[in-house]
Design an enzyme around this catalytic site. Structure first.
Site, PDB file in Angstrom:
ATOM      1  N   TYR A 503      10.363   6.832  -3.306  1.00 31.22           N
ATOM      2  CA  TYR A 503      10.380   6.093  -2.033  1.00 31.22           C
ATOM      3  C   TYR A 503      11.792   6.116  -1.438  1.00 31.22           C
ATOM      4  O   TYR A 503      12.043   6.784  -0.469  1.00 31.22           O
ATOM      5  CB  TYR A 503       9.889   4.657  -2.237  1.00 31.22           C
ATOM      6  CG  TYR A 503       9.758   3.900  -0.936  1.00 31.22           C
ATOM      7  CD1 TYR A 503       8.655   4.084  -0.125  1.00 31.22           C
ATOM      8  CD2 TYR A 503      10.753   3.017  -0.513  1.00 31.22           C
ATOM      9  CE1 TYR A 503       8.529   3.403   1.081  1.00 31.22           C
ATOM     10  CE2 TYR A 503      10.643   2.331   0.679  1.00 31.22           C
ATOM     11  CZ  TYR A 503       9.530   2.526   1.476  1.00 31.22           C
ATOM     12  OH  TYR A 503       9.417   1.864   2.664  1.00 31.22           O
ATOM     13  N   SER A 583       4.752   6.571   3.313  1.00 33.16           N
ATOM     14  CA  SER A 583       5.528   5.880   4.329  1.00 33.16           C
ATOM     15  C   SER A 583       6.939   6.473   4.367  1.00 33.16           C
ATOM     16  O   SER A 583       7.088   7.660   4.648  1.00 33.16           O
ATOM     17  CB  SER A 583       5.531   4.384   4.031  1.00 33.16           C
ATOM     18  OG  SER A 583       5.896   3.651   5.157  1.00 33.16           O
ATOM     19  N   ASP A 666      -3.620   3.492  11.524  1.00 35.46           N
ATOM     20  CA  ASP A 666      -2.288   3.159  11.031  1.00 35.46           C
ATOM     21  C   ASP A 666      -1.408   2.809  12.231  1.00 35.46           C
ATOM     22  O   ASP A 666      -0.975   3.689  12.974  1.00 35.46           O
ATOM     23  CB  ASP A 666      -1.695   4.330  10.246  1.00 35.46           C
ATOM     24  CG  ASP A 666      -0.399   3.955   9.529  1.00 35.46           C
ATOM     25  OD1 ASP A 666       0.154   2.876   9.843  1.00 35.46           O
ATOM     26  OD2 ASP A 666       0.050   4.720   8.668  1.00 35.46           O
ATOM     27  N   HIS A 701      -2.288   1.681   7.192  1.00 33.79           N
ATOM     28  CA  HIS A 701      -1.124   2.120   6.419  1.00 33.79           C
ATOM     29  C   HIS A 701      -1.347   1.984   4.919  1.00 33.79           C
ATOM     30  O   HIS A 701      -0.574   2.520   4.132  1.00 33.79           O
ATOM     31  CB  HIS A 701       0.103   1.321   6.855  1.00 33.79           C
ATOM     32  CG  HIS A 701       1.399   1.961   6.498  1.00 33.79           C
ATOM     33  ND1 HIS A 701       1.770   3.217   6.942  1.00 33.79           N
ATOM     34  CD2 HIS A 701       2.436   1.539   5.725  1.00 33.79           C
ATOM     35  CE1 HIS A 701       2.963   3.521   6.472  1.00 33.79           C
ATOM     36  NE2 HIS A 701       3.387   2.523   5.722  1.00 33.79           N
TER      37      HIS A 701
END
Length: 736
Positions: A503, A583, A666, A701
């Site tokens: 991430y 993301s 999303d 999302h």
């Protein structure tokens, strides 16, 4: 993803928590370069995508954007809807042919099918908790009178929509347990509808609040509640309009939304957002304001003892937007906060709100590990620390003197520790990559923790090895990495197909946790790795700063180094490494694939931020400038242009197989990011491997996604990654 007001606003505004029979029987190929079972020619020709001659000059540089038309809302644009339908047909046809697809779907479903509970929340004599019987699309909310009372079903979101895509999001009982305030999420959108329930009768009250988003839920006695909302969006713009002018309101029970009272707003600073919490003693409302995803807040307080027209007069407590301030609790007029002011790894401070001119008093100083949060339970403080991305919990008295340390003798994540001053107990969960969450009850008087709810499993956690390793990044920085394999695979010492997750942004810490899809990958004989790269919050502010803005390349270098480490250590081999991220992690995957396409065999960028020159023009995107910078400022533009996944695809190089995943609803990272990126991949000469996009309908999302949809998506993704890394599932792969 739960709302964690307000310190982890980054996680709320841009985050996706990541989502592999017997090791001796599930053998992988001995030749890491072996061809996949499904040849590339079985991918139908990519759908034709209109390419417009759109070129903009920005700071003297010509920037083509031929697929900008794909930014339009798929719900309101026929051309985009047609493109989505054609892409999904090609992708679905390909995924259906994958030999491992059936096995992954079946095994993920089996691994998901166990009873699981959420943390109990006590209000009055009632205990509220979530429960999923196993394969329900949405967890149900239950209540019981006392811990040993008979459970009673209070809310069943599975009855709210035929497709299971309407979810119970946040919920909060009033202090005495009489009422329940809850938010409803439809189709994965960030918009919420707030409703109220009479707990005794189970009947819904007529109260309905709309256009709430990024809100906390805060009861003011049983009189009403505080919430945050945005102005109603323009017609047809609900899923794309920028999020400005959030304001804080009070809703009185039994009145229409039109009668709600404005509590706090900053029309002169429309970029500011505001959320409220109410202390357990009901006396103070604490308003936290922020401008973006950075943990930099202003704090105001309201004395709720006041009545009449002068009631909502917030008093400034912390000015500016300079540091993180996380409300812990209040006793009488004394209030506690966790802050990073003068403490990059955070400390605990308190203040007497009735003493004019009083300064903050340090209760627990900054330590070697990051202080994540604190709660007051009974007459003690429970402190949650993060040590090398592992959890530690310490109990101290209200003066900060040590009382006990909770022994967590395994790699994993302990979370929860919710409650109120005066409570005799608190509950927390412990989970790891090989252990679904077990709930523990901690007796605050004796310090003893006992299991309260343990899942019944269809696998043996002891057969899987969870390790923490450290590797050197490009600049020599020491970076932690979690590695999970079956003990049989580890003992064999041979390279196996490996899935690497990352991430690296927004001060978000990745910690160990269970996912049925990961366990299926492990059962098939693969390895799973999670890299705690810079940009996250694992080591406090310095770690975050080292991976954002002008330092963003460090995140990519760390992730690339993690892949090289796994190969050098013999965990995996060239041609067997897959990567995944969602993301901001989707951006990570897209960027490193462009920079090192030779290193990876397959990639899954999920709901990613792929156009770094226009991210700030949609919904929550304008918040992200704290981590990414401003595309309309030349120094930031130069950095963003250099790594933007959409703008840096490199023709003439063989790319890994790529499955882009996104969803039509999303409104956090609008799907146009993934649409444009996939179209650019398909148009480029980047080798024969497939470059496909999977677009979920009635999903957003990530949060609120029905169990059925999650199982299907995970089966598609893992079958795709397995195909291109050479992972062979057990012999019963053809089973439905």
């Amino acid at each position: 993803m739960p709302f964690r007001p307000p310190a982890a606003l980054a996680a709320l505004l841009l985050s996706l928590v990541p989502h592999p029979a017997q090791a001796g029987d599930a053998m992988t190929r001995s030749d890491p370069a072996a061809a996949p079972r499904v040849a590339a020619q079985l991918v139908a020709p990519y759908p034709q995508t209109r390419r417009d001659p759109l070129v903009e000059t920005r700071f003297g540089e010509a920037v083509p954007d031929p697929y900008r038309w794909l930014e339009a809302d798929v719900r309101n644009d026929a051309a985009v809807a047609d493109w989505v339908a054609r892409q999904n047909r090609v992708t679905s046809d390909y995924l259906a042919r994958l030999p491992a697809r059936g096995w992954f779907a079946r095994r993920i479903r089996e691994l998901t099918d166990y009873e699981r509970f959420g943390l109990p929340v006590k209000a009055g004599r009632r205990y509220f908790y979530l429960r999923n019987a196993g394969l329900q699309n949405q967890p149900q909310l239950w209540v019981r009178q006392g811990l040993d009372g008979t459970p009673r079903l209070l809310l069943d979101p599975n009855r709210w929509a035929e497709d299971g895509a309407t979810a119970l999001d946040a919920w909060k009982p009033s202090g005495d347990g009489r009422f329940l305030l809850y938010s409803v999420q439809d189709g994965g959108s960030d918009w919420r509808v707030l409703r109220v329930l009479d707990v005794r009768t189970g009947q819904a009250l007529p109260d309905t609040v709309r256009w709430a988003k990024f809100t906390a839920l805060a009861w003011v006695g049983n009189e009403g509640f505080l919430y945050s909302r945005f102005p109603a969006p323009a017609k047809g713009q609900a899923f794309q309009q920028l999020s400005y002018n959030q304001s804080l309101w009070f809703h009185r029970i039994g009145t229409p939304q039109e009668a709600d009272e404005l509590v706090y707003a900053t029309p002169d600073r429309p970029e500011l957002g505001h959320v409220a919490e109410v202390t357990a003693n009901g006396r103070w409302a604490v308003i936290t304001s922020s401008a973006g995803t950075d943990a930099r807040h202003a704090i105001h307080v309201v004395d709720l003892r006041r009545r009449g027209p002068q009631r909502w007069q917030p008093r400034a407590l912390v000015g500016g937007l300079d540091h993180d301030w996380q409300l812990v609790e209040a006793l009488g007029s004394r209030v506690w906060f966790v802050t990073n002011r003068d403490a990059p790894r955070y400390r605990l401070v308190s203040l007497d709100l009735e003493r004019p001119g009083a300064d903050w008093r340090e209760v627990v100083p900054e330590g070697a590990n990051k202080l994540e949060r604190a709660t007051i339970i009974g007459r003690k403080l429970v402190l949650n620390y993060l040590q090398d991305a592992n959890s530690r919990a310490v109990v101290v008295d209200l003066a900060g003197r040590p009382a006990q340390e909770l022994m967590i003798d395994d790699i994993g994540t302990a979370s929860g520790f919710t409650g109120r001053p005066g409570d005799a107990e608190t509950f927390y969960t412990f989970s790891s990559f090989n252990r679904p969450a077990t709930i523990y009850r901690l007796d605050m008087a004796t310090g003893q923790a006992k299991p309260f709810a343990q899942p019944a499993l269809t696998f043996d956690p002891a057969r899987y090895l969870v390790e923490q390793r450290f590797f050197a990044s490009k600049d020599g920085t020491r970076v932690p990495l979690f590695l999970v394999r079956s003990r049989a695979v580890a003992a064999a010492g041979k390279p196996v197909p490996t899935l690497l997750y990352g991430y690296g942004g927004f001060d978000v810490s990745l910690t160990p946790g269970f996912a049925a899809s990961r366990m299926a990958w492990l059962e098939a004989g693969g390895a799973f790795a999670l890299a705690n790269i810079r940009g996250g919050g694992e080591y406090g502010k310095a770690w975050h700063d080292a991976g954002r803005l002008g330092n963003k390349q460090n995140s990519f270098d760390d992730f690339i180094a993690a892949g090289e480490f796994l190969i050098a250590e013999g965990i995996t081999a060239k041609g067997r490494l897959a990567i995944q991220g969602g993301s901001n992690g989707g951006l990570l995957v897209g960027a490193v694939v462009n920079q090192r396409p030779d290193l990876f065999a397959a990639a899954n960028p999920a709901v990613g931020v792929m156009d770094m020159l226009r991210f700030d023009r949609f919904t929550a995107g304008r918040y992200w400038v704290d981590d990414y910078g401003y595309p309309d400022r030349e120094p930031d533009f130069r950095v963003l242009r250099a790594y933007s996944p959409y703008h840096n695809i490199r023709p003439g190089r063989d790319y890994p197989a790529i499955l882009v995943t996104t969803a039509d609803t999303d409104d956090r990272v609008v799907p146009g990011h993934s649409f444009k990126y996939a179209a650019a991949l398909q148009a480029a000469e980047i080798g024969p491997r497939p470059h496909l996009i999977r677009i979920e309908t009635r999903a957003g999302h990530g949060s609120g996604k029905p169990t059925d949809k999650a199982i299907e998506e995970n089966a598609d993704v893992l079958a795709f990654l397995a195909e291109w890394t050479g992972l062979q599932v057990p012999a019963d792969a053809a089973a439905p």
